[in-house]
Design a protein around this motif. Sequence first.
Motif: not given
Length: 212
Positions: A50-52, A82-84, A91-92, A99-100
Motif C-alpha cells: 500500500t502507500a500513504d 513521498f506523495g502529498p 511539508n506534507d 516528512h519521512i
Amino acid sequence: MEFRYLGNSGFKISEITFGNWLTHGSQVENDVATQCVRAALDAGISTFDTADVYANTAAETVLGEALKGERRQSVEIFTKVFGPTGPKGKNDLGLSRKHIMESIDGSLTRLQTDYVDLYQAHRYDFETPLEETMQAFADIVRQGKALYIGVSEWTAEQLRDGHALAKELGFQLISNQPQYSMLWRVIEAEVVPASEELGISQIVWSPMAQGV
C-alpha cells in the motif's frame, strides 16, 4: 503459492503481492475490500503493498482493518512515502527527514502495526538531498519501525547512488517498484541490469497494464 527472496536479503515474500492502489478507500466499499484481502490470504498471498498517498491515507486504514487478527509474523506489509497527504501543506510531501519521520508513524497507526516489513520511497525527491533521505531511512530501520527499505520508479543512476549511501549507513536497498508489463518495458534497458548488479528486486506495479 511460491515464495521468493526480496533482493539480496533473507526476506521471503509471496510471488504474487496484493496491492491496493485503486481499490481500498476509494473505488471499492470497505466490506468488499476486506473480502478481497481474505480471498488473497486464502489463496496463499501473504504480501500486501500500500502507500500513504492511496486515497489520501484511507487505503492504509482499510488494509489495517482487513488484516486485523492475522498473525503479524505470517504477513508482509509494505507501504510508501513521498506523495502529498493530509491537508497537503508545505511539508506534507517529499522525502525530507521531517516528512519521512512523521509519515512512518502515521502509516503504522493506520496499519495497526508496530513495524512495516518494507518502507519505500514512492518516487525520487529532487528537492531533498539524498543523504538526508537515506539517513532518515537508516534511523527508521534502527528504531525497528521498518525492517527493510525499498524505492519506487528510481532510475539506474538513482539506484546506484542510493545503494551506495545505504551501504555507508549500515543498511541496504532491497527493492525497486517500477511500472512493468508487456506494454511498458522501459526498465529492461538500464534499471534491471543495474538492479541485478546491486542485488535489488523488482516489485512491479500494473503488471497487466491496469487490465488492458
